[in-house]
Design a protein around this motif. Sequence first.
Motif, short mmCIF file in Angstrom:
data_model
loop_
_atom_site.label_atom_id
_atom_site.label_comp_id
_atom_site.label_asym_id
_atom_site.label_seq_id
_atom_site.Cartn_x
_atom_site.Cartn_y
_atom_site.Cartn_z
N SER A 1 0.82 -1.21 0.00
CA SER A 1 0.00 0.00 0.00
C SER A 1 0.85 1.25 0.00
O SER A 1 0.47 2.26 -0.58
N LEU A 2 2.00 1.22 0.65
CA LEU A 2 2.91 2.36 0.61
C LEU A 2 3.92 2.13 -0.51
O LEU A 2 4.67 1.17 -0.50
N CYS B 1 1.38 3.40 -5.06
CA CYS B 1 0.91 4.58 -5.78
C CYS B 1 2.07 5.56 -5.87
O CYS B 1 2.41 6.20 -4.89
N THR C 1 1.92 9.87 1.51
CA THR C 1 1.12 9.30 2.59
C THR C 1 1.84 9.50 3.91
O THR C 1 3.03 9.21 4.01
N ILE D 1 -5.12 4.22 -1.56
CA ILE D 1 -3.68 4.04 -1.40
C ILE D 1 -3.16 2.79 -2.08
O ILE D 1 -1.97 2.50 -2.02
N TRP E 1 -6.36 6.72 -6.24
CA TRP E 1 -5.11 7.37 -5.86
C TRP E 1 -4.63 8.44 -6.85
O TRP E 1 -3.99 9.41 -6.43
#
Length: 740
Positions: free
Chosen positions: A118-119, A122, A127, A232, A244
């Motif tokens: 998730s990190l 995108c 974030t 995300i 995103w």
Amino acid sequence: MASYSPKRMRFHDESSVSHNSASSITCAESSLTTDMAIMVQTKKIMDGVNTKIQTIKNIDQPMTTLKSYIVEVISKMDQIDKDNRRKATIGIFGQSGHGKSSLINAILGEEDLLPPGSLGACTAVVTQVEANLDDSNYTAEIELYSKEEWDKMLQVLFRVLSDDSEDRDDEMFESAKEKITAVYGEDADKKKIEELKKDKKFAEISNFLSDSEKIISKRERSDFANEVACFIQYSVASPGGWYWPLVKSVKIKIPNCDELLKHIVLLDLPGIGDCNKTREDLWKSKLRECSSVWIVSDINRAITDKDPWGILKHCIQDLGPGGECKNISFICTKTDDINPGAYMRGSRLTKDEIGNKDQTAVCILHRNKTTKESIKKKIESLNPGTKKLMEKISTEVFTVSSKAFFKQNSNLEPTETEIPKLQEVLKSINRRINQEMARGYVSDAKGVLSLIQIFSPNTNEEMVETKAKVHDKLANNLKNALTELDRQFEKMYEDLDMCLSEGVQNSVRLCVATAQKELIAPDNIDNRGFHKTLKALCKNKGHYWSKNWCMILDLNECLATHMQESIYEEFNQIFPVNGKTEKSLQKHLDNVSIIQSDNTYCRSSMLYHIQNFIKTRENKLKVLLGRKVINRKKDIYSSIATTIQEKMGTGYERAAKIKGKDTLKKMQNILSGTIKSLKDDMFNDAKTEFLEKFNKLKLEIKNDFESEMKRSMEPFHLHTGKTTLLDVSREIEEIERVAK
């Protein structure tokens, strides 16, 4: 589409209950650290004083004004958490799949909070993760582009997709395709923009962007993770409904993690690889806020991967002299992902060396140790320019296993996963900030009490007799302090001017050769595809950062190199990243004061309180000015490259329009010719802009210091001798006792 609350409106689950009730304050206080407990007790004392002050009646107009001033100062003290301290920012770099999400989950003890990938999945979304200090919910504050901004971005994306020439930038093409299909679904990239606007999905997205911010707030972690995912994450296998590309930034707030994140923001800084200037500017501004950076890599690729070292080389200007980074940590993840037999053969680790110990654990720890040593050696072998910029920044290496940290029967002990080490890093930062806040709060409280005590019945007659002397002496000291501050600024200005003049000469002499060798026509570049890269650089005003960091080019920074080198030593003496130097601006600010030890008027209890009040106001002001200095120094330093970018703008535009035969050679000639024709004026203009910004900082600091100190001296004009305020000697003793 799930329902969300618009900006400034928040709808929680019915099960959500705030845990900030006043009835729980006693329990809360018992769990506070010593520093926070001191703040709470001091606040209680000041609340009592504030109540007493506000109930005073039958005083003359000057003392009424003083009363209002004191009430205002006390009320501002209560805003210390919100207004007086910016949180420490830890920037986190790393490619998707290298374990960033799992790392943060493990540090926070929240195993399934952020799904893997998730990190970093995108590429353009900033974030940040921080503590939820408001309630016990998991919350996401999602900042969106406006409908107008997104429409402009769509025009650019479809313009990129319509480029079918041989020299199109394939990476930018794929990025545009990824964004459009993520939002509008499969094959949306194959439509014309006019067709897309007629689609039902287009109207839904336009309506979706009517609010500038979406807020998701959930009591249960799993519910929160499911609902925030579309902002995300992205799945190539299931296009459409991923938002995103519409997102500027996401702020995720985690409950019950005050010890780790109360004063800290974990900021994911993904790669750029984007054709959007707005995102790029946001990215660079966030980068310069980082006081620490974590570079995350899979341990199997930490040494050989170009990513972490490309990140370091590219970002070091904005982290060091152009930023405020004090520490860089290399974090190698997935240490438990190992084949013991294969590792033993590759590392020549023998069974005798393992003995009766757990084979897997021994292999993991052996690889951890050798990896740390290899990374430290690689840091030492960095090119001289990067290494020099890093000399003021401390470095650390961690080898972590998030999976093993959560696993019940792991081959590793929890401490061997090194997650506890990183948790302690965060706790240590929080403790330091707590301590600074407590000291500042107590100091403010003492200053306010001293001001009240000056006008207490016990000092009434004394005040009438000496107030003229007090004010006149302070006013004279202020004049002298401003003169000294101006003198120090002039000396710094002269030194920077001399260094910049040398930098201009070197730049004019060397810039064309440097630009050609390093960027315009480097020897180690494959010319068959380099024309695409160079065209993308020109379209983006001198920058080219590939999506995976394997190629990072910045012609503006390249041209700024000789000027940056010329001011490096002097700039770091004036604006050191760590500590203070004899020349540092902060040291000069700390030394300036309107309280002098050689007072000509008699010493007394009243004089003590006057000095204490003024000193606390000075100290508070110096903290705020220190923050201003840090922010302005980033702008001052970056102005060299910014000025160059502006001057080179026409050349970039001309080169970007070149097509057909010999495209690369023609672009190279235009860029080299532009540099030759502009170099004299361009570098002198950069010097002028730099010095003007420095001079502006001088004026702001002098004006702020003068106006705030004059405001702090105003109360001494208000006393008429007819009325007085409280005797707060007992409260002063209480705070002295609390703060011991």
